[in-house]
Design an enzyme around this catalytic site. Structure first.
Site, short mmCIF file in Angstrom:
data_model
loop_
_atom_site.label_atom_id
_atom_site.label_comp_id
_atom_site.label_asym_id
_atom_site.label_seq_id
_atom_site.Cartn_x
_atom_site.Cartn_y
_atom_site.Cartn_z
N HIS A 1 27.01 27.73 30.58
CA HIS A 1 27.04 26.82 31.98
C HIS A 1 26.86 25.47 31.80
CE1 HIS A 1 26.05 30.86 33.62
NE2 HIS A 1 27.03 30.64 33.97
N ASP B 1 27.05 34.11 39.71
CA ASP B 1 25.79 34.32 39.47
C ASP B 1 24.89 33.34 39.71
OD1 ASP B 1 27.71 34.22 36.52
OD2 ASP B 1 25.87 32.51 36.87
N GLY C 1 39.69 32.61 45.05
CA GLY C 1 40.07 31.43 44.54
C GLY C 1 41.19 30.84 44.39
N ASP D 1 35.11 29.33 36.69
CA ASP D 1 34.10 30.46 35.98
C ASP D 1 34.51 31.52 36.59
OD1 ASP D 1 30.61 30.68 36.51
OD2 ASP D 1 31.95 31.49 35.06
N CYS D 2 35.36 32.14 36.02
CA CYS D 2 35.87 33.53 36.51
C CYS D 2 35.82 34.57 35.46
CB CYS D 2 37.15 33.44 37.05
SG CYS D 2 38.52 33.10 35.86
N THR D 3 35.89 35.81 35.72
CA THR D 3 36.11 36.82 34.94
C THR D 3 37.11 36.78 33.91
OG1 THR D 3 37.28 38.18 36.64
CG2 THR D 3 34.94 38.51 36.49
N ASP D 4 37.37 37.75 33.03
CA ASP D 4 38.56 37.73 32.22
C ASP D 4 39.71 38.00 33.14
OD1 ASP D 4 36.24 39.03 30.18
OD2 ASP D 4 37.54 37.70 29.20
N PRO E 1 40.79 41.17 40.06
CA PRO E 1 40.85 40.01 40.97
C PRO E 1 41.03 38.67 40.02
CG PRO E 1 39.12 41.51 41.47
CD PRO E 1 39.71 41.92 40.22
N1 SAM Z 1 30.89 33.68 32.57
C1 SAM Z 1 31.53 34.74 32.98
C2 SAM Z 1 32.88 34.81 32.01
O1 SAM Z 1 33.16 33.87 31.21
O2 SAM Z 1 33.24 36.02 32.24
C3 SAM Z 1 31.84 34.62 34.41
C4 SAM Z 1 30.69 34.88 35.23
S1 SAM Z 1 31.14 34.84 37.14
C5 SAM Z 1 29.98 36.38 37.43
C6 SAM Z 1 32.50 35.36 37.36
C7 SAM Z 1 32.93 35.62 38.69
O3 SAM Z 1 34.25 35.42 39.19
C8 SAM Z 1 32.47 37.14 39.51
O4 SAM Z 1 31.52 36.71 40.44
C9 SAM Z 1 33.86 37.34 40.21
O5 SAM Z 1 33.48 38.12 41.54
C10 SAM Z 1 34.53 35.86 40.38
N2 SAM Z 1 35.95 36.05 40.54
C11 SAM Z 1 36.98 36.93 39.79
N3 SAM Z 1 38.13 36.83 40.39
C12 SAM Z 1 37.91 35.89 41.52
C13 SAM Z 1 38.89 35.12 42.20
N4 SAM Z 1 40.24 35.72 42.25
N5 SAM Z 1 38.36 34.37 43.11
C14 SAM Z 1 37.27 33.96 43.31
N6 SAM Z 1 36.20 34.50 42.37
C15 SAM Z 1 36.63 35.44 41.48
#
Ligand code: SAM
Length: 291
Positions: A64, A88, A141, A158-161, A165
């Site tokens: 972060h 988070d 997003g 800051d999204c998932t892999d 989604p």
């Molecule tokens: N630090 C983590 C990583 O590097 O994988 C990411 C943490 S954060 C929890 C990831 C967030 O992205 C999740 O809360 C997830 O719901 C969100 N997310 C995934 N796809 C998304 C989208 N299309 N639009 C908005 N948020 C999304």
């Protein structure tokens, strides 16, 4: 591990990490994910989405701090920030430390992640969601940036892999719209996977993003629970001076910002853009392939 409750991360084939589970705090199928939150003796509270570790209490500061202070201090005059994902609240906590910002928009697809993290990871957000400058939008997003008419000085993905989604947040369409939503000096940064384990992520990003900006490169930091080496952070901007700032300027801005950090320093900021040879080679080979 005899008799211990174990969480096995399933992000990578044939290789992974495990966590001894002290206590399961939350487990649920949300609208988007299989969300698990549990205690681990070494990393504190851990959150996983669909078997991939998202964040832990004890090492979240690395990720972060590097995804917020690097673009914001490099920009130097940011007022408006857009965070995509970040449910988070850890990214938001670092962004709100920048007192000169006037407006922080956060677009998270799953309200359940925000709610659960406010409850089980209060140290991540530390009240940042209540900052009057913050505008939390529950939406996809990609849809948000496609319809957005505002401009932002820094956009942080800051999204998932790139699965489920999260996949659309690594698309050319997403990058094109993020560029459109940047101010002239604006900077886009994104988590782009662990370079040694997921080189295709940064290769796809540079191939897709390069056409929209004057400069697309990466910077790196090692986040212990993003296993397999240092994580790559995408950097995309027309503001090519932003990455050339000397240490004295970065140090002056950091001192002016008066922000306490545990990983970020101006010297680490500068050094993080020095890429290992295998990453440079991966980027060069990516540029020789057109999609
Ligand atoms: N630090 C983590 C990583 O590097 O994988 C990411 C943490 S954060 C929890 C990831 C967030 O992205 C999740 O809360 C997830 O719901 C969100 N997310 C995934 N796809 C998304 C989208 N299309 N639009 C908005 N948020 C999304």
């Amino acid at each position: 591990m005899q008799g211990k409750n174990i969480y096995y991360e399933t992000l990578h084939n044939a290789y992974g990490q495990y966590f001894e589970i002290g206590q399961v705090l939350f487990e649920q199928k949300t609208s988007q994910w299989h969300l698990s939150i549990f205690e681990n003796p070494r990393f504190g509270r851990v959150m996983a989405l669909n078997g991939a570790i998202q964040t832990t209490e004890n090492d979240e500061f690395v990720y972060h701090e590097m995804l917020t202070h690097v673009p914001l201090l490099a920009h130097g005059q940011a007022q408006k920030v857009l965070i995509i994902g970040g449910g988070d609240g850890g990214m938001l906590r670092q962004v709100v430390k920048h007192k000169n910002l006037t407006n922080i928009t956060m677009v998270e697809i799953d309200a359940a992640v925000v709610d659960m993290c406010k409850t089980y990871f209060p140290q991540h957000s530390q009240g940042a969601f209540d900052d009057p400058r913050v505008n939390l939008v529950i939406a996809d997003g990609l849809e948000f940036v496609k319809n957005c008419t505002e401009k932002f000085d820094v956009i942080i993905s800051d999204c998932t892999d790139p699965v489920g989604p999260g996949e659309v947040l690594f698309s050319s369409e997403f990058y094109q719209n993020c560029k459109r939503c940047l101010t002239e000096e604006g900077i886009f940064v994104a988590q782009n996977g662990v370079a040694f384990m997921q080189p295709e992520e940064l290769q796809n990003t540079v191939r897709r993003m390069n056409q929209y900006v004057k400069e697309c490169t990466f910077y790196m930091a090692a986040v212990p629970t993003y296993i397999g080496g240092s994580m790559a952070f995408a950097w995309a901007t027309d503001n090519v001076q932003a990455r050339q700032l000397d240490l004295a300027t970065l140090t002056a801005r950091f001192e002016q910002a008066d922000i306490e950090t545990r990983y970020y320093t101006p010297a680490v900021h500068q050094a993080s853009f020095a890429l290992p040879a295998f990453v440079e080679q991966a980027l060069q080979s990516a540029m020789s392939i057109t999609e």
